[in-house]
Write a protein that holds these residues in place. Structure first.
Motif, PDB file in Angstrom:
ATOM      1  N   GLN A  72       0.912 -14.635 -20.858  1.00  0.00           N
ATOM      2  CA  GLN A  72       2.004 -15.660 -21.630  1.00  0.00           C
ATOM      3  C   GLN A  72       2.880 -14.706 -22.345  1.00  0.00           C
ATOM      4  OE1 GLN A  72      -0.762 -18.254 -23.227  1.00  0.00           O
ATOM      5  NE2 GLN A  72       0.078 -20.028 -22.024  1.00  0.00           N
ATOM      6  N   MET A  73       2.281 -13.644 -23.237  1.00  0.00           N
ATOM      7  CA  MET A  73       2.961 -12.856 -24.062  1.00  0.00           C
ATOM      8  C   MET A  73       4.100 -12.079 -23.199  1.00  0.00           C
ATOM      9  SD  MET A  73       1.996 -13.378 -27.160  1.00  0.00           S
ATOM     10  CE  MET A  73       2.643 -11.560 -28.063  1.00  0.00           C
ATOM     11  N   ILE A  74       3.509 -11.384 -22.032  1.00  0.00           N
ATOM     12  CA  ILE A  74       4.437 -10.731 -21.264  1.00  0.00           C
ATOM     13  C   ILE A  74       5.512 -11.494 -20.725  1.00  0.00           C
ATOM     14  CG2 ILE A  74       4.626  -9.632 -18.875  1.00  0.00           C
ATOM     15  CD1 ILE A  74       1.575  -8.938 -19.539  1.00  0.00           C
ATOM     16  N   ALA A  79      11.168 -13.345 -21.299  1.00  0.00           N
ATOM     17  CA  ALA A  79      12.411 -14.308 -21.504  1.00  0.00           C
ATOM     18  C   ALA A  79      13.256 -14.011 -22.701  1.00  0.00           C
ATOM     19  CB  ALA A  79      11.665 -15.787 -21.963  1.00  0.00           C
ATOM     20  N   VAL A  80      12.707 -13.275 -23.458  1.00  0.00           N
ATOM     21  CA  VAL A  80      13.532 -12.876 -24.956  1.00  0.00           C
ATOM     22  C   VAL A  80      14.415 -11.708 -24.463  1.00  0.00           C
ATOM     23  CG1 VAL A  80      13.478 -12.012 -27.139  1.00  0.00           C
ATOM     24  CG2 VAL A  80      11.956 -13.659 -26.492  1.00  0.00           C
ATOM     25  N   VAL A 102      19.298  -6.178 -30.319  1.00  0.00           N
ATOM     26  CA  VAL A 102      18.132  -6.526 -31.401  1.00  0.00           C
ATOM     27  C   VAL A 102      17.084  -7.224 -30.398  1.00  0.00           C
ATOM     28  CG1 VAL A 102      17.238  -7.477 -33.410  1.00  0.00           C
ATOM     29  CG2 VAL A 102      19.478  -6.210 -33.482  1.00  0.00           C
ATOM     30  N   LEU A 103      17.717  -8.507 -29.835  1.00  0.00           N
ATOM     31  CA  LEU A 103      16.956  -9.454 -28.687  1.00  0.00           C
ATOM     32  C   LEU A 103      16.066  -8.289 -27.982  1.00  0.00           C
ATOM     33  CD1 LEU A 103      18.804 -12.157 -28.771  1.00  0.00           C
ATOM     34  CD2 LEU A 103      16.764 -12.118 -29.736  1.00  0.00           C
ATOM     35  N   VAL A 104      16.763  -7.397 -27.264  1.00  0.00           N
ATOM     36  CA  VAL A 104      16.137  -6.716 -26.254  1.00  0.00           C
ATOM     37  C   VAL A 104      14.966  -5.725 -26.763  1.00  0.00           C
ATOM     38  CG1 VAL A 104      16.488  -4.653 -24.615  1.00  0.00           C
ATOM     39  CG2 VAL A 104      18.186  -6.502 -24.794  1.00  0.00           C
ATOM     40  N   GLY A 105      15.260  -5.284 -28.051  1.00  0.00           N
ATOM     41  CA  GLY A 105      14.126  -4.694 -28.662  1.00  0.00           C
ATOM     42  C   GLY A 105      12.761  -5.705 -28.916  1.00  0.00           C
ATOM     43  N   LEU A 106      13.242  -6.859 -29.500  1.00  0.00           N
ATOM     44  CA  LEU A 106      12.154  -7.843 -29.753  1.00  0.00           C
ATOM     45  C   LEU A 106      11.426  -8.570 -28.384  1.00  0.00           C
ATOM     46  CD1 LEU A 106      13.848 -10.210 -32.277  1.00  0.00           C
ATOM     47  CD2 LEU A 106      11.928  -8.980 -32.678  1.00  0.00           C
ATOM     48  N   GLY A 107      12.113  -8.482 -27.374  1.00  0.00           N
ATOM     49  CA  GLY A 107      11.542  -8.777 -25.941  1.00  0.00           C
ATOM     50  C   GLY A 107      10.711  -7.791 -25.314  1.00  0.00           C
ATOM     51  N   TYR A 165      22.257  -2.826 -15.381  1.00  0.00           N
ATOM     52  CA  TYR A 165      20.989  -1.905 -14.907  1.00  0.00           C
ATOM     53  C   TYR A 165      19.598  -2.548 -15.538  1.00  0.00           C
ATOM     54  CZ  TYR A 165      18.976   2.768 -14.741  1.00  0.00           C
ATOM     55  OH  TYR A 165      18.036   3.830 -14.420  1.00  0.00           O
ATOM     56  N   LEU A 166      19.935  -2.818 -16.735  1.00  0.00           N
ATOM     57  CA  LEU A 166      18.869  -3.437 -17.430  1.00  0.00           C
ATOM     58  C   LEU A 166      18.232  -4.422 -16.808  1.00  0.00           C
ATOM     59  CD1 LEU A 166      19.692  -2.856 -21.359  1.00  0.00           C
ATOM     60  CD2 LEU A 166      18.244  -1.312 -19.887  1.00  0.00           C
ATOM     61  N   LEU A 167      19.318  -5.654 -16.613  1.00  0.00           N
ATOM     62  CA  LEU A 167      18.791  -6.780 -16.051  1.00  0.00           C
ATOM     63  C   LEU A 167      17.953  -6.551 -14.391  1.00  0.00           C
ATOM     64  CD1 LEU A 167      18.827  -9.977 -15.912  1.00  0.00           C
ATOM     65  CD2 LEU A 167      21.148  -9.646 -14.913  1.00  0.00           C
ATOM     66  N   ALA A 168      18.479  -5.521 -13.759  1.00  0.00           N
ATOM     67  CA  ALA A 168      18.037  -5.347 -12.331  1.00  0.00           C
ATOM     68  C   ALA A 168      16.661  -4.757 -12.670  1.00  0.00           C
ATOM     69  CB  ALA A 168      18.899  -4.155 -11.708  1.00  0.00           C
ATOM     70  N   VAL A 169      16.142  -3.905 -13.504  1.00  0.00           N
ATOM     71  CA  VAL A 169      15.004  -3.538 -13.979  1.00  0.00           C
ATOM     72  C   VAL A 169      14.292  -4.597 -14.626  1.00  0.00           C
ATOM     73  CG1 VAL A 169      13.586  -1.895 -15.444  1.00  0.00           C
ATOM     74  CG2 VAL A 169      15.841  -0.947 -14.561  1.00  0.00           C
ATOM     75  N   LEU A 170      14.498  -5.242 -15.270  1.00  0.00           N
ATOM     76  CA  LEU A 170      13.823  -6.473 -15.773  1.00  0.00           C
ATOM     77  C   LEU A 170      13.331  -7.342 -14.587  1.00  0.00           C
ATOM     78  CD1 LEU A 170      12.673  -8.542 -17.925  1.00  0.00           C
ATOM     79  CD2 LEU A 170      14.949  -9.327 -18.053  1.00  0.00           C
ATOM     80  N   LEU A 171      14.150  -7.851 -13.837  1.00  0.00           N
ATOM     81  CA  LEU A 171      14.067  -8.388 -12.733  1.00  0.00           C
ATOM     82  C   LEU A 171      12.824  -7.951 -11.778  1.00  0.00           C
ATOM     83  CD1 LEU A 171      17.637  -9.994 -11.642  1.00  0.00           C
ATOM     84  CD2 LEU A 171      15.459 -11.203 -12.819  1.00  0.00           C
ATOM     85  N   LEU A 172      12.923  -6.747 -11.270  1.00  0.00           N
ATOM     86  CA  LEU A 172      11.883  -5.954 -10.718  1.00  0.00           C
ATOM     87  C   LEU A 172      10.560  -5.956 -11.455  1.00  0.00           C
ATOM     88  CD1 LEU A 172      10.890  -4.583  -8.279  1.00  0.00           C
ATOM     89  CD2 LEU A 172      11.808  -2.428  -9.428  1.00  0.00           C
ATOM     90  N   MET A 173      10.475  -5.878 -12.727  1.00  0.00           N
ATOM     91  CA  MET A 173       9.414  -5.884 -13.529  1.00  0.00           C
ATOM     92  C   MET A 173       8.779  -7.330 -13.415  1.00  0.00           C
ATOM     93  SD  MET A 173       8.714  -4.696 -17.586  1.00  0.00           S
ATOM     94  CE  MET A 173      10.126  -5.190 -17.857  1.00  0.00           C
ATOM     95  N   ALA A 174       9.400  -8.269 -13.604  1.00  0.00           N
ATOM     96  CA  ALA A 174       9.060  -9.482 -13.697  1.00  0.00           C
ATOM     97  C   ALA A 174       8.389 -10.140 -12.524  1.00  0.00           C
ATOM     98  CB  ALA A 174      10.174 -10.502 -14.070  1.00  0.00           C
TER      99      ALA A 174
END
Length: 188
Positions: A72-74, A79-80, A102-107, A165-174
């Motif tokens: 759930q934390m992940i 999401a953040v 800042v939100l990317v850092g929090l996420g 680029y960040l979104l593509a990496v995030l989607l692959l990670m998720a």
């Protein structure tokens, strides 16, 4: 270790996490200055706030772990991160890009420690030490390879692609994290 169900997925999760964190941290001020016309000093300050967001977020996450599981934390981190990247993509006011960073850092805050902490649950306590070593190798590989890869992309195409680029990496990670949850079973 590589043959364990979920091993490749968790390795890609770590690769992507460190790729995202390091790329965002190293390229944020350039993106803010060159694309969003944020003054260089302000951009540098907000690049610092990205790392402060991770630090403060990890402190807050320590309390959230009393109520939420590692998975759930992940997912909360994903999401953040998604909201932060969306804010970076919003046209118009610079404040969206600054808040997005800042939100990317929090996420980012809950992801790394939660993946590490969930290793015994996913792979069994007897395999945890070996798996964490492999995860660290994947993490360092992502940190070393992906920021320069983005630099090539920024140099030859457009630095404005940072949020994409960040979104593509995030989607692959998720996706890899969800696949990990399906493949890795306690005591497998």
């Amino acid at each position: 270790v590589f043959a364990l169900p979920g091993a490749k997925e968790v390795m890609l999760c770590f690769f992507c996490y460190c790729a995202l964190e390091t790329t965002a941290g190293l390229w944020a001020s350039s993106y803010l200055t060159l694309v969003r016309q944020v003054p260089a000093q302000t951009a540098a300050s907000f690049a610092s706030l990205f790392y402060i967001g991770i630090t403060v977020g990890r402190g807050v996450c320590g309390f959230l772990t009393l109520k939420l599981s590692d998975d759930q934390m992940i997912r909360l981190g994903f999401a953040v991160l998604g909201v932060g990247i969306a804010a970076l993509l919003l046209p118009g006011a610079q404040v969206f890009a600054l808040a997005g960073l800042v939100l990317v850092g929090l996420g980012c805050a809950p992801i790394y420690p939660s993946i590490i902490h969930s290793t015994p649950e996913h792979f069994g306590p007897e395999r945890s030490q070996a798996m964490i070593g492999v995860q660290m190798a994947s993490a360092y590989t992502g940190s070393c390879l992906m920021p320069p890869a983005f630099g090539l992309l920024a140099n030859h195409v457009d630095i404005g692609l940072l949020p994409v680029y960040l979104l593509a990496v995030l989607l692959l990670m998720a996706v890899m994290h969800e696949r990990l949850l399906v493949k890795a079973r306690p005591g497998a």
